[in-house]
Each structure stands twice: as structure tokens, then as C-alpha cells.
Write a protein that holds these residues in place. Structure first.
Motif, PDB file in Angstrom:
ATOM      1  N   PHE A  97      39.257  50.072  33.432  1.00 17.91           N
ATOM      2  CA  PHE A  97      39.082  49.706  34.830  1.00 17.91           C
ATOM      3  C   PHE A  97      38.332  48.389  34.984  1.00 17.91           C
ATOM      4  CE2 PHE A  97      40.050  54.195  35.545  1.00 17.91           C
ATOM      5  CZ  PHE A  97      40.926  54.082  36.603  1.00 17.91           C
ATOM      6  N   PHE A  98      37.448  48.084  34.059  1.00 18.43           N
ATOM      7  CA  PHE A  98      36.801  46.765  34.100  1.00 18.43           C
ATOM      8  C   PHE A  98      37.839  45.658  33.934  1.00 18.43           C
ATOM      9  CE2 PHE A  98      35.029  43.182  31.696  1.00 18.43           C
ATOM     10  CZ  PHE A  98      34.084  42.733  32.601  1.00 18.43           C
ATOM     11  N   GLY A  99      38.717  45.825  32.940  1.00 17.68           N
ATOM     12  CA  GLY A  99      39.767  44.828  32.741  1.00 17.68           C
ATOM     13  C   GLY A  99      40.708  44.740  33.925  1.00 17.68           C
ATOM     14  N   LEU A 100      41.068  45.901  34.501  1.00 19.59           N
ATOM     15  CA  LEU A 100      41.961  45.908  35.657  1.00 19.59           C
ATOM     16  C   LEU A 100      41.346  45.172  36.842  1.00 19.59           C
ATOM     17  CD1 LEU A 100      44.550  46.965  37.030  1.00 19.59           C
ATOM     18  CD2 LEU A 100      43.261  49.048  37.619  1.00 19.59           C
ATOM     19  N   ILE A 101      40.062  45.434  37.097  1.00 19.79           N
ATOM     20  CA  ILE A 101      39.382  44.784  38.223  1.00 19.79           C
ATOM     21  C   ILE A 101      39.300  43.273  38.013  1.00 19.79           C
ATOM     22  CG2 ILE A 101      37.157  44.564  39.398  1.00 19.79           C
ATOM     23  CD1 ILE A 101      36.800  47.577  38.959  1.00 19.79           C
ATOM     24  N   VAL A 102      38.979  42.851  36.786  1.00 18.66           N
ATOM     25  CA  VAL A 102      38.882  41.418  36.510  1.00 18.66           C
ATOM     26  C   VAL A 102      40.232  40.739  36.673  1.00 18.66           C
ATOM     27  CG1 VAL A 102      38.432  39.714  34.690  1.00 18.66           C
ATOM     28  CG2 VAL A 102      36.874  41.648  35.007  1.00 18.66           C
ATOM     29  N   ARG A 125      43.823  31.974  47.688  1.00 16.57           N
ATOM     30  CA  ARG A 125      42.855  30.889  47.798  1.00 16.57           C
ATOM     31  C   ARG A 125      43.074  30.144  49.118  1.00 16.57           C
ATOM     32  NH1 ARG A 125      47.056  29.200  44.759  1.00 16.57           N
ATOM     33  NH2 ARG A 125      47.859  27.096  45.097  1.00 16.57           N
ATOM     34  N   ARG A 126      42.064  29.397  49.528  1.00 21.88           N
ATOM     35  CA  ARG A 126      42.159  28.686  50.816  1.00 21.88           C
ATOM     36  C   ARG A 126      43.204  27.583  50.739  1.00 21.88           C
ATOM     37  NH1 ARG A 126      37.159  25.998  54.248  1.00 21.88           N
ATOM     38  NH2 ARG A 126      38.433  25.273  56.025  1.00 21.88           N
ATOM     39  N   ARG A 127      44.058  27.526  51.761  1.00 21.29           N
ATOM     40  CA  ARG A 127      45.117  26.517  51.800  1.00 21.29           C
ATOM     41  C   ARG A 127      44.814  25.506  52.916  1.00 21.29           C
ATOM     42  NH1 ARG A 127      49.951  29.006  48.843  1.00 21.29           N
ATOM     43  NH2 ARG A 127      48.890  30.765  47.846  1.00 21.29           N
ATOM     44  N   ASP A 128      45.837  24.865  53.349  1.00 23.11           N
ATOM     45  CA  ASP A 128      45.693  23.901  54.442  1.00 23.11           C
ATOM     46  C   ASP A 128      45.124  24.636  55.665  1.00 23.11           C
ATOM     47  OD1 ASP A 128      45.941  22.034  56.455  1.00 23.11           O
ATOM     48  OD2 ASP A 128      47.815  21.224  55.667  1.00 23.11           O
ATOM     49  N   SER A 129      44.071  24.082  56.237  1.00 21.80           N
ATOM     50  CA  SER A 129      43.396  24.747  57.360  1.00 21.80           C
ATOM     51  C   SER A 129      44.283  24.812  58.600  1.00 21.80           C
ATOM     52  CB  SER A 129      42.094  24.018  57.704  1.00 21.80           C
ATOM     53  OG  SER A 129      42.355  22.666  58.028  1.00 21.80           O
ATOM     54  N   ARG A 130      45.352  24.014  58.601  1.00 22.12           N
ATOM     55  CA  ARG A 130      46.233  24.043  59.772  1.00 22.12           C
ATOM     56  C   ARG A 130      47.219  25.202  59.724  1.00 22.12           C
ATOM     57  NH1 ARG A 130      48.403  18.013  59.240  1.00 22.12           N
ATOM     58  NH2 ARG A 130      48.401  18.794  57.065  1.00 22.12           N
ATOM     59  N   ILE A 131      47.324  25.835  58.536  1.00 25.25           N
ATOM     60  CA  ILE A 131      48.247  26.971  58.399  1.00 25.25           C
ATOM     61  C   ILE A 131      47.497  28.248  58.753  1.00 25.25           C
ATOM     62  CG2 ILE A 131      49.715  28.283  56.819  1.00 25.25           C
ATOM     63  CD1 ILE A 131      50.083  25.733  55.209  1.00 25.25           C
ATOM     64  N   MET A 187      41.087  40.656  40.413  1.00 25.75           N
ATOM     65  CA  MET A 187      40.223  39.703  41.092  1.00 25.75           C
ATOM     66  C   MET A 187      40.687  38.275  40.842  1.00 25.75           C
ATOM     67  SD  MET A 187      36.097  39.248  40.678  1.00 25.75           S
ATOM     68  CE  MET A 187      36.273  38.783  38.959  1.00 25.75           C
ATOM     69  N   THR A 188      41.041  37.994  39.579  1.00 25.09           N
ATOM     70  CA  THR A 188      41.530  36.648  39.251  1.00 25.09           C
ATOM     71  C   THR A 188      42.838  36.345  39.965  1.00 25.09           C
ATOM     72  OG1 THR A 188      40.478  36.833  37.071  1.00 25.09           O
ATOM     73  CG2 THR A 188      42.141  35.107  37.355  1.00 25.09           C
ATOM     74  N   ALA A 189      43.745  37.324  39.990  1.00 23.21           N
ATOM     75  CA  ALA A 189      45.030  37.124  40.671  1.00 23.21           C
ATOM     76  C   ALA A 189      44.836  36.899  42.171  1.00 23.21           C
ATOM     77  CB  ALA A 189      45.932  38.330  40.424  1.00 23.21           C
ATOM     78  N   PHE A 190      43.945  37.654  42.784  1.00 20.78           N
ATOM     79  CA  PHE A 190      43.707  37.490  44.222  1.00 20.78           C
ATOM     80  C   PHE A 190      43.053  36.141  44.531  1.00 20.78           C
ATOM     81  CE2 PHE A 190      43.420  42.372  44.879  1.00 20.78           C
ATOM     82  CZ  PHE A 190      44.816  42.438  44.787  1.00 20.78           C
TER      83      PHE A 190
END
Length: 390
Positions: free
Chosen positions: A88-93, A104-110, A96-99
Motif C-alpha cells: 500500500f505504501f508503493g500504491l499510494i506513492v 498539475r496546474r495548467r493554463d489559468s485561463r482554462i 500520488m505521482t500520477a495525480f
């Protein structure tokens, strides 16, 4: 290939040669193969009995070599929890990395799309899976706990006493030793108590740990499967010298335990008083607090103490003769030496007159002026000293 029938409740596995191996059933085990290789295969069979190859017969980075019939219960549960946690530690990591990458933050106009706020199937899944894991851990631990707490009726019983900072093991013959000697391939039950504070007897190789509580008895048991010497220590902080409260479990080969116990029980008859006193000095815990070379420790040194004038905490003084030494052994709080704390446990009711006389002879032999008198110590003046407790 003939496979032997197994009794109900026995754990079992199959050796490399195709022979059946019965591993554990309340400490009673019968290898179907040869007697020499049965012991080693017994440990391996314990792992296979649970259906998952999580534990191993040899030692590892985490645990020492298992040396008792019930060690595999602890090993299996330890590795099961370890691998579940790792998964479960590996799954969470990974999630988390995939999310972090996907969201991640994109263009603020979108403007972000509205997401679902509720998913019944997902919530049931992440509730049901942890519940099953917890039930599995509890059931596995309960089975092992009951096996490790229920001693066989034919177990060999040894009394254990803990005190700051020493272990005492009393055998059915009345002999007391500072090391735990046991026979191999025979269940041993320990009936334990403490003379001062809470101690905890811990034998890592047997996966055995049980508290010793003042004023009551606790018990535990084990069944050693391999001759040798194994560390024994206190796992409960019990004072300044807690880390020095160490001992050894000596597992004797078949037939040798009885011979050792007979010889050890008669050491008072086979040795001179001074030699017997030296052994008692080591086995009764005197060495923990009293040096032999004049060095100051928790208690006064035995070097040149006999015949000297001793100053007491109440301002009085006295000569360290036989009666004073006897009283100090039986009731140490009667006269406290100035500059030392009153923390020596009483030995009243634990040592007979022969052992007290041997200790006095040994202390007398450490005096430069009275060493020759140690060979024939005087008989104690019982009327002038405190009586022994019943």
C-alpha cells in the motif's frame, strides 16, 4: 509416494524428499522423516502450513534464526503486515505521482471540469478491503496467540524471578542459576514474578516476551528445537542498569540437561566455601553492584571490607564481621552504608545458611588480613541476627 495422515489441528508441509512433516500442535511435533533432519524441516514446514511463503527458516535482516516451535506464528504475522504495508505504501506513492502529473496546474485561463463528488462503489471498495485485511490480521494473530499462551500439560516447569538488575531461574531441585538451562525438544513452562519493579523477559530467538509483575505470577512457555546458546534480556525499562540485565538461554542436547542439573545442584558439596561463594557472587547478582577490586559501584566493594569499620547513613558505625555481613545479605536496609542508596533487595528466605556462610567466606578471602580465615568460616550467631522468613 505415501503421505502420512495428519491429526486435526496440526500444521503440515511437504519436504523436498516427498515426506510429510508435522510442524506444530501445542508444542508437540512429530517429523515423518529422519530424526536428524526433522528439526530443520519442522521450521520450514511451519511457513508452508500458512499457505504463503512469507517467513523463512533462517534468520533475516529483521529477525534472528527461529529456534522454537511457535516462532513461525510471530514471523508469519510480522512479514504479512510488512508486505501489506509495503504494497500500500508503493500504491499510494505511484498514485500520488500520477495525480501530480495528470492534475498539475495548467493554463489559468482554462477552467477545470467539475468532477464527481460521490462514488458508492469506490467507497464500499476502500471500506471492504481494509476491513478484510484487519480481520485477517486479527484472526491470524489470535490463532498464534492462543497457541503461544497454552502450554502443554507435560511441560517442564522453571520458576523465574526478576530483580534490579538480574535474573534468577529456580529448578524443581531447588537449584538457582543466573542462566536459563533447558532441554531440547521438550516444552518448558516459565512461572515468573518480580521482586521490585516490572521486568519483561525477552528471548528473541524464541519470539518470546512476557512481563514479570511484582506481587503476582505470570507464565509463558516455549519448545526449543535446536541446541545452543541464545540471548535473554529485559525488554522493560527498569532502572539505571536496565541495559545490563542480560542472561543466556542454554539449550542442552538430548540427555545432557539432566546431567548438568545434577552436577550444578551439588556444587556446594563439591567445592570449598570460598569457591562456592565466588559462584554465588556471580549467580545471585552480587557482581552487578559490588566490585572485587575496590572500585565504587552501586554498592560498596567487597575488597577489604571484612573486619573494617563501616560508617552508616544514620551516623553510627560498626565492624564488618560475620554477623554484620549476614544481616546485610538477609536484610540490607537494616544498616545502610553512608554514601550508598538503599536499593539492595533482601535475600531473606532465598539463601540457606550454607550459602550465606560460603558468601561470607568468599568476602573474607578478599581481605588482605583475613584471607587465611576464609578456609574455615565461623558458624553464624543465629540469635544475634534476623531470623529467616518461612
Amino acid at each position: 509416494m505415501k503421505r502420512e495422515a495428519l491429526s486435526q489441528g496440526d500444521s503440515h508441509g511437504w519436504g523436498a524428499d516427498g515426506h510429510a512433516v508435522i510442524s506444530v500442535s501445542a508444542g508437540r511435533r512429530v517429523p515423518a522423516g529422519g530424526e536428524n533432519d526433522g528439526r530443520d524441516r519442522m521450521l520450514t514446514a511451519g511457513w508452508a502450513a500458512w499457505g504463503l511463503p512469507l517467513a523463512q527458516a533462517g534468520g533475516s535482516f529483521w529477525l534472528p534464526d527461529p529456534a522454537s516451535t511457535t516462532a513461525h506464528y510471530t514471523d508469519y504475522l510480522f512479514y504479512a503486515i510488512f508486505y501489506i504495508s509495503t504494497f500500500f505504501f508503493g500504491l499510494i506513492v505511484v498514485l500520488m505521482t500520477a495525480f501530480l502529473i495528470l492534475y498539475r496546474r495548467r493554463d489559468s485561463r482554462i477552467k477545470g471540469e467539475k468532477t464527481a463528488s460521490h462514488n458508492t462503489a469506490l467507497e464500499l471498495f476502500w471500506t471492504f478491503v481494509p476491513l478484510c485485511i484487519v480481520i485477517y490480521i486479527f484472526a491470524t494473530g489470535f490463532v498464534g496467540y492462543m497457541e503461544m499462551r497454552t502450554s502443554p500439560p507435560d511441560a517442564y516447569e522453571i520458576r523465574v524471578t526478576g530483580q534490579k538488575w538480574k535474573w534468577f531461574f529456580t529448578y524443581p531441585t531447588g537449584y538457582v542459576d543466573e542462566s536459563l538451562h533447558v532441554p531440547v525438544d521438550r516444552p518448558v513452562r516459565l512461572v515468573m514474578t518480580s521482586r521490585d519493579v516490572i521486568h519483561s523477559l525477552f528471548i528473541p530467538a524464541f519470539r518470546l516476551k512476557m512481563d514479570l509483575v511484582p506481587g503476582r505470577y505470570t507464565s509463558t512457555w516455549f519448545h526449543a528445537v535446536r541446541p545452543g546458546e541464545y540471548p535473554l534480556l529485559c525488554a522493560e525499562y527498569c532502572g539505571d542498569n536496565h541495559s545490563a540485565m542480560l542472561s543466556t538461554v542454554v539449550v542442552h542436547e538430548p540427555g545432557r540437561f539432566e546431567k548438568w542439573l545434577e552436577e550444578a545442584s551439588n556444587f556446594m558439596k563439591n567445592l570449598s566455601p570460598v569457591e562456592a561463594g565466588r559462584i554465588l557472587y556471580q549467580r545471585q547478582g552480587c557482581a552487578q553492584c559490588h566490585s572485587l577490586d575496590g572500585t565504587r559501584k552501586v554498592g560498596p566493594s567487597f575488597k577489604n571490607v571484612y573486619g573494617e569499620t563501616v560508617q552508616f547513613a544514620d551516623g553510627t558505625s560498626g565492624i564488618a564481621d560475620e554477623n554484620y555481613l549476614r544481616e546485610s545479605i538477609l536484610v540490607p536496609d537494616a544498616k545502610i552504608v553512608a554514601g550508598y542508596p538503599p536499593q539492595m533487595p533482601p535475600y531473606q528466605g532465598l539463601l540457606d545458611e550454607d550459602k550465606i556462610a560460603a558468601l561470607i567466606a568468599f568476602i573474607k578471602s578478599l581481605s588482605d588480613e583475613h584471607a587465611e580465615e576464609a578456609a574455615s568460616p565461623a558458624k553464624p550467631d543465629v540469635a544475634a541476627s534476623p531470623p529467616l522468613s518461612p
